[in-house]
Write a protein that holds these residues in place. Structure first.
Motif, short mmCIF file in Angstrom:
data_model
loop_
_atom_site.label_atom_id
_atom_site.label_comp_id
_atom_site.label_asym_id
_atom_site.label_seq_id
_atom_site.Cartn_x
_atom_site.Cartn_y
_atom_site.Cartn_z
N TYR A 69 31.15 33.40 40.58
CA TYR A 69 31.70 32.57 41.66
C TYR A 69 33.23 32.64 41.64
O TYR A 69 33.89 32.78 42.68
CB TYR A 69 31.23 31.13 41.48
N SER A 70 33.78 32.59 40.44
CA SER A 70 35.23 32.68 40.28
C SER A 70 35.74 34.01 40.82
O SER A 70 36.74 34.07 41.56
CB SER A 70 35.60 32.53 38.80
N ARG A 71 35.06 35.11 40.46
CA ARG A 71 35.50 36.44 40.92
C ARG A 71 35.39 36.56 42.44
O ARG A 71 36.20 37.22 43.09
CB ARG A 71 34.69 37.54 40.22
N TYR A 72 34.37 35.90 43.00
CA TYR A 72 34.23 35.88 44.46
C TYR A 72 35.45 35.18 45.09
O TYR A 72 36.03 35.67 46.06
CB TYR A 72 32.92 35.17 44.83
N PHE A 73 35.85 34.05 44.51
CA PHE A 73 37.01 33.33 45.05
C PHE A 73 38.30 34.14 44.88
O PHE A 73 39.20 34.05 45.71
CB PHE A 73 37.16 31.96 44.37
N ILE A 74 38.38 34.92 43.81
CA ILE A 74 39.58 35.76 43.63
C ILE A 74 39.67 36.78 44.76
O ILE A 74 40.73 36.98 45.35
CB ILE A 74 39.54 36.47 42.25
N ALA A 83 40.10 29.19 39.82
CA ALA A 83 40.49 28.58 38.54
C ALA A 83 39.47 27.50 38.15
O ALA A 83 39.06 27.41 36.98
CB ALA A 83 41.89 27.97 38.65
N GLU A 84 39.03 26.72 39.13
CA GLU A 84 38.06 25.66 38.87
C GLU A 84 36.76 26.24 38.29
O GLU A 84 36.21 25.73 37.32
CB GLU A 84 37.77 24.99 40.22
N GLN A 85 36.28 27.35 38.89
CA GLN A 85 35.05 27.98 38.40
C GLN A 85 35.25 28.64 37.04
O GLN A 85 34.35 28.62 36.20
CB GLN A 85 34.52 29.00 39.42
N GLU A 101 42.42 34.68 29.80
CA GLU A 101 43.57 35.37 30.41
C GLU A 101 43.51 35.26 31.93
O GLU A 101 44.53 35.10 32.61
CB GLU A 101 43.61 36.84 29.97
N MET A 102 42.29 35.31 32.47
CA MET A 102 42.12 35.20 33.92
C MET A 102 42.54 33.80 34.38
O MET A 102 43.25 33.64 35.39
CB MET A 102 40.67 35.48 34.31
N LEU A 103 42.11 32.77 33.63
CA LEU A 103 42.45 31.40 34.00
C LEU A 103 43.96 31.20 34.01
O LEU A 103 44.53 30.62 34.95
CB LEU A 103 41.79 30.42 33.00
N THR A 104 44.62 31.72 32.98
CA THR A 104 46.08 31.61 32.89
C THR A 104 46.72 32.25 34.12
O THR A 104 47.59 31.66 34.77
CB THR A 104 46.58 32.35 31.62
N SER A 105 46.25 33.44 34.45
CA SER A 105 46.85 34.17 35.57
C SER A 105 46.57 33.48 36.91
O SER A 105 47.42 33.46 37.80
CB SER A 105 46.38 35.62 35.50
N LEU A 106 45.39 32.85 37.04
CA LEU A 106 45.07 32.13 38.28
C LEU A 106 45.99 30.92 38.47
O LEU A 106 46.48 30.66 39.56
CB LEU A 106 43.61 31.68 38.27
#
Length: 322
Positions: A69-74, A83-85, A101-106
């Motif tokens: 879901y997170s990657r879809y939102f990206i 970030a929420e997902q 690392e993804m969360l930090t970057s988001l």
């Protein structure tokens, strides 16, 4: 699909995902292919969201669903929801180093520096030797003007980096160069840029920043030109590098070419920053267009009303050397 096919296809996918006895892996495979099928039309986005809601409702504790879901939102560029997902996915599996690392970057994408810092500190409980996270932490401190704290994080990142990881070493030395220049230690900064480019001669950020600061200092302009031409060659659509290119040309008194490049810079970006606009004004003035220059300076001054040098240029309608 024709319209009828499309409706039938939707129904089938919904029915498949609602089956209690179908395992999560299979459901994710179905959902992935559905997203690929439907993604080209943004009218389908609410449906995709509904499918995720169905899945999360059935399997609230599945890391991979939240991760997808997170990657879809990206991909849809909704970084806050991504970030929420990612947060939810990490609550379920904190041992996901890529997720941290993804969360930090988001969070950085949406300028939530404080949340990015917290995410890094949480990630370091699980991965205390992650040099990349220390580097990002340093850059956050630098953005906030906490130069000493930033420098300490860069040193820590350096101590954790393997000597064979040349691209990471190059990034760290480049960041150290930026940090030293911001602390008005130009000579040391150029030494670090040199180290950065020794490890990775194609590091476009280091090439750009070193060239820009050389131009600001009026030093070694041949080398500055060489560096920025290399950076622009690698990323011709990068407005920051283009602006640096125009500024190096300006400092070399090649005003006609500088004007051509600053015009291209302005066409590449919707965000007309104070710096780019002031550069444009200076270049236009020296290229013999004082009216054009004044327009740019006025626009820049609206963005930066406290810039005294700009105010002086607007008031006297002329260029001033610092």
């Amino acid at each position: 699909h024709t319209l009828g096919d499309s409706a039938a296809f939707n129904r089938e996918v919904f029915q498949a995902l609602e089956q209690k006895n179908l395992d999560v892996e299979t459901k994710l495979v179905i959902l992935r292919s559905y997203i690929q099928e439907m993604f080209n039309d943004s009218a389908n986005f609410p449906r995709i969201g509904q499918l995720f809601d169905v899945l999360i409702d059935q399997h609230p504790h599945e890391h991979d669903i939240h991760d997808l879901y997170s990657r879809y939102f990206i991909v849809t560029k909704d970084y806050s929801k991504a970030a929420e997902q990612t947060e939810r996915a990490l609550d379920l599996d904190p041992a996901d180093s890529e997720g941290w690392e993804m969360l930090t970057s988001l969070y950085l994408q949406v300028d939530r520096l404080d949340d990015a810092r917290k995410a890094i500190k949480r990630s370091l409980r699980y991965y205390p030797d992650n040099s990349r996270q220390y580097l990002v932490l340093g850059s956050i401190y630098d953005q906030e003007g906490q130069r000493d704290k930033a420098a300490a994080e860069y040193r820590h990142a350096l101590s954790l980096t393997d000597s064979t990881d040349v691209s990471q070493l190059s990034r760290i030395y480049g960041a150290m160069g930026d940090n030293l220049y911001a602390r008005e230690q130009a000579d040391s900064a150029f030494v670090y840029y040199q180290k950065s480019l020794l490890y990775d001669p194609d590091n476009t950020l280091a090439l750009n920043n070193c060239a820009y600061y050389l131009a600001c200092e009026g030093r070694d302009l041949d080398r500055a030109l060489e560096m920025i031409e290399k950076a622009v060659g690698a990323e011709p659509e990068n407005a920051t590098s283009m602006d640096t290119y125009a500024w190096v040309l300006f400092k070399r008194k090649d005003y006609a070419k500088a004007r051509e490049i600053i015009d291209r810079t302005l066409s590449l970006t919707d965000e007309r920053s104070e710096e780019i606009l002031e550069h444009a004004g200076d270049i236009y003035f020296m290229d013999g267009d004082p009216d054009g220059a004044l327009r740019f300076w006025k626009e820049a001054l609206e963005l930066a009303p406290d810039n005294q040098l700009l105010a002086k240029k607007v008031k006297h309608k002329t260029y001033f050397f610092k």
